[in-house]
Design a protein around this motif. Sequence first.
Motif, PDB file in Angstrom:
ATOM      1  N   ILE A   2       0.828  -1.196   0.000  1.00  0.00           N
ATOM      2  CA  ILE A   2       0.000   0.000   0.000  1.00  0.00           C
ATOM      3  C   ILE A   2       0.866   1.251   0.000  1.00  0.00           C
ATOM      4  CG2 ILE A   2      -1.652   1.350   1.347  1.00  0.00           C
ATOM      5  CD1 ILE A   2      -2.846  -1.258   2.329  1.00  0.00           C
ATOM      6  N   THR A   3       1.904   1.261   0.818  1.00  0.00           N
ATOM      7  CA  THR A   3       2.805   2.408   0.896  1.00  0.00           C
ATOM      8  C   THR A   3       3.509   2.656  -0.435  1.00  0.00           C
ATOM      9  OG1 THR A   3       3.171   1.979   3.245  1.00  0.00           O
ATOM     10  CG2 THR A   3       4.774   3.397   2.106  1.00  0.00           C
ATOM     11  N   GLU A   6       0.964   4.173  -2.906  1.00  0.00           N
ATOM     12  CA  GLU A   6       0.592   5.549  -2.570  1.00  0.00           C
ATOM     13  C   GLU A   6       1.753   6.511  -2.732  1.00  0.00           C
ATOM     14  OE1 GLU A   6      -3.089   4.780   0.541  1.00  0.00           O
ATOM     15  OE2 GLU A   6      -1.112   5.327   1.333  1.00  0.00           O
ATOM     16  N   ASN A   7       3.005   6.002  -2.612  1.00  0.00           N
ATOM     17  CA  ASN A   7       4.167   6.859  -2.859  1.00  0.00           C
ATOM     18  C   ASN A   7       4.336   7.163  -4.345  1.00  0.00           C
ATOM     19  OD1 ASN A   7       4.885   7.114  -0.188  1.00  0.00           O
ATOM     20  ND2 ASN A   7       6.286   5.354  -0.204  1.00  0.00           N
ATOM     21  N   ALA A  11      -2.985   8.824  -4.715  1.00  0.00           N
ATOM     22  CA  ALA A  11      -4.235   8.088  -4.520  1.00  0.00           C
ATOM     23  C   ALA A  11      -4.175   7.328  -3.218  1.00  0.00           C
ATOM     24  CB  ALA A  11      -4.466   7.127  -5.682  1.00  0.00           C
ATOM     25  N   ASP A  12      -5.343   6.945  -2.721  1.00  0.00           N
ATOM     26  CA  ASP A  12      -5.449   6.111  -1.517  1.00  0.00           C
ATOM     27  C   ASP A  12      -5.779   4.687  -1.947  1.00  0.00           C
ATOM     28  OD1 ASP A  12      -5.013   8.233   0.213  1.00  0.00           O
ATOM     29  OD2 ASP A  12      -7.148   8.774   0.223  1.00  0.00           O
ATOM     30  N   MET A  13      -4.987   3.742  -1.469  1.00  0.00           N
ATOM     31  CA  MET A  13      -5.277   2.334  -1.720  1.00  0.00           C
ATOM     32  C   MET A  13      -5.662   1.688  -0.398  1.00  0.00           C
ATOM     33  SD  MET A  13      -3.001  -0.608  -3.565  1.00  0.00           S
ATOM     34  CE  MET A  13      -3.713  -2.237  -3.848  1.00  0.00           C
ATOM     35  N   ASN A  14      -6.817   1.038  -0.380  1.00  0.00           N
ATOM     36  CA  ASN A  14      -7.319   0.421   0.842  1.00  0.00           C
ATOM     37  C   ASN A  14      -7.514  -1.072   0.633  1.00  0.00           C
ATOM     38  OD1 ASN A  14      -7.738   2.952   2.348  1.00  0.00           O
ATOM     39  ND2 ASN A  14      -9.281   3.341   0.752  1.00  0.00           N
ATOM     40  N   PHE A  33      -9.213   1.607  -4.877  1.00  0.00           N
ATOM     41  CA  PHE A  33      -8.150   2.510  -5.308  1.00  0.00           C
ATOM     42  C   PHE A  33      -8.827   3.828  -5.666  1.00  0.00           C
ATOM     43  CE2 PHE A  33      -5.103   4.082  -8.581  1.00  0.00           C
ATOM     44  CZ  PHE A  33      -3.968   4.144  -7.776  1.00  0.00           C
ATOM     45  N   ASP A  36      -6.784  10.996  -5.348  1.00  0.00           N
ATOM     46  CA  ASP A  36      -7.022  12.123  -4.446  1.00  0.00           C
ATOM     47  C   ASP A  36      -8.112  13.044  -4.997  1.00  0.00           C
ATOM     48  OD1 ASP A  36      -5.070  11.092  -2.867  1.00  0.00           O
ATOM     49  OD2 ASP A  36      -3.523  12.560  -3.437  1.00  0.00           O
ATOM     50  N   LYS A  37      -9.169  13.247  -4.213  1.00  0.00           N
ATOM     51  CA  LYS A  37     -10.248  14.185  -4.505  1.00  0.00           C
ATOM     52  C   LYS A  37     -10.957  13.888  -5.833  1.00  0.00           C
ATOM     53  CE  LYS A  37      -7.956  17.916  -1.937  1.00  0.00           C
ATOM     54  NZ  LYS A  37      -7.419  19.305  -2.013  1.00  0.00           N
ATOM     55  N   THR A  40     -13.791   7.220  -7.341  1.00  0.00           N
ATOM     56  CA  THR A  40     -13.145   5.931  -7.144  1.00  0.00           C
ATOM     57  C   THR A  40     -12.855   5.287  -8.496  1.00  0.00           C
ATOM     58  OG1 THR A  40     -14.262   5.596  -5.028  1.00  0.00           O
ATOM     59  CG2 THR A  40     -13.377   3.640  -6.141  1.00  0.00           C
TER      60      THR A  40
END
Length: 622
Positions: A2-3, A6-7, A11-14, A33, A36-37, A40
Amino acid sequence: MITKVENKYPADMNIGSAEFVDWNSVVLTGISFVPDKLDTLFTTDSVYATVSFRSVFKGRIVFKRLVVTDGYLTAVKKGDQTNFDFLFKKDEAPDEPVDTTAGRNYGRLLNLLIETAFDNVPDQVDFKNLNASYASTSRTIDVKMPFLVIDDGHVESDVYIRTDSLVNNLRMRGTIDPGDYRISTSFYAADTNGIRLPYVQQKLDAQVAFDTLHLSLDSKRFRKENLTISGRAMVDNLVLNHPKLADEDIHVDESAVDYVLTLGPNLYVVDSLTEVRVNSARANVYASYQNKTSKIIDLKVKTEEVPANDFFNSLPAGLFENLEGIQAQGWLKYNLNFHVDMDSLEQVVFNSDLDASDDFKIVKWGNTNLQKINGSFSHTVYEYGKPVRTFTVGPSNAFYSPIHEISPYLRNAILTAEDAGFYSHNGFHEEAFRQAIIKNLKEGEFARGGSTISMQLVKNVFLTRKKTVARKVEEAIIVWLIENLDLVSKNRMFEVYLNIIEWGPNVYGAKDASRFYFGKQPSELNLAEAIFLTSIIPSPKRYRSSFDSYGNLRSYKSGYYRLIGGIMRRRGKISQEEYEALSPNVRLYGRARDLIVTARDSSVVEEDTTQFELETIDLLDF
């Protein structure tokens, strides 16, 4: 993981949960996935993945088994903003010198794409309920895949695709061998609507539909910066519609191509091993385009001897109306050789030969009996696809003139200007075609045709005036049949031609033209009048531009008179005395005088066609 993701991406990965089933298998659930803003981009209920043990030691992970359930890929575009563009942004690299002369090597790019795709195919795939969509203000695409299975090299899937209002329901079946870069897939229509290609109408003003599509990649080789691939493509029950191809839908029961393609730096080649099949007719095709130092194009088409009946039966329905239903015996064989170097256009090579066996003959005519012009027949004139006049070509028509009642001045002037080799060629003038190709390539548009009198006759009698590919091909086939089977004598062809061609406003045939312009019979035409009538054949609707408001021929016509008269003198069609007495001067009578002399005085010529006329004469004067 995940890190790392996201690096790399904004975006945010959950992942809801993750656990190992065994030492090389993991189950992930609740994956999403989200840029940002933004909307989805991807979610899935669960992923089960087994990693290939050998791939770990090679430094990259390849899945041995992959099971995905309830996956949703949602691409959205709102104005200039999307939720996926960031995935394709390249990292900035230091400035490096770029070789702008090398061009892009599409062979290398395609090879990389093929290897990347095949090297990452798991041994086993089991996808359930996969969905992908794209939405913007102008376009909506939805793809639903209830299942996709890859097991022991076998591929199977059902696919639903909606592109705006167009819906395709497909079944896909095939095989794949990632190790040898081989794949064979077939797409079948799952309903009676067939498979229809989207956006073809919008982009190309065409429609394409078919029942079945077979695609295969059988081999791949990348050597010395060149990629060579081979395989097969086949389409069943193809329906094609395009206004530049034909007036109606074109139907092909079966069509296939066994291809061998090579792509490299500034090089694109269709190898001569490539075979194209349309129904039962087959041909080998070689085509190449290279632009390393100059643009060079080659095209070769070759067939083995094919039964004549197979050839005619293989012609796609809707393409050649006059030839549908025709039956023949014997054999046919075709060869085409075309070469052009855009830096040396004068060296264009063009050879086209259709050969027949000694026993070739037509057993039964189809929709049209091509021998109808041997007797009286009804002829309809079309303009812009609509009939404007119908008249009989034969003695029952008071405006019909047998060839011996038409002035030899007119006959010889037309042959000189339109087709000097009419009585010696077999319907085609390859040098005229070659010169026309050169002219059109130089001007970057269709500026000249190179048609013979035989071709003009066939176009007027049997075909519509619409400029389609089908019409030109049908024209060539009909001319070849008439000339090579001696269906119509040269004299009869020329006689019909002289009685149907347009010479002015609703003026058709030599007698009508003679009366319209000069108030006399076609047998009474003098040399100057004959050359004038010849001069307006290319553009009969512009007949007024030849005269001033007093009915005098404009001065620019003098060059045309000198050219035609000079050629006729050199060929013995007129005497030296007749040539010396020739001047661009005619006296108008009848309807033409009423239309022309009463026109307002103007020194402006509507359109000077002299250059076109002179070039046409130069083209045919061999």
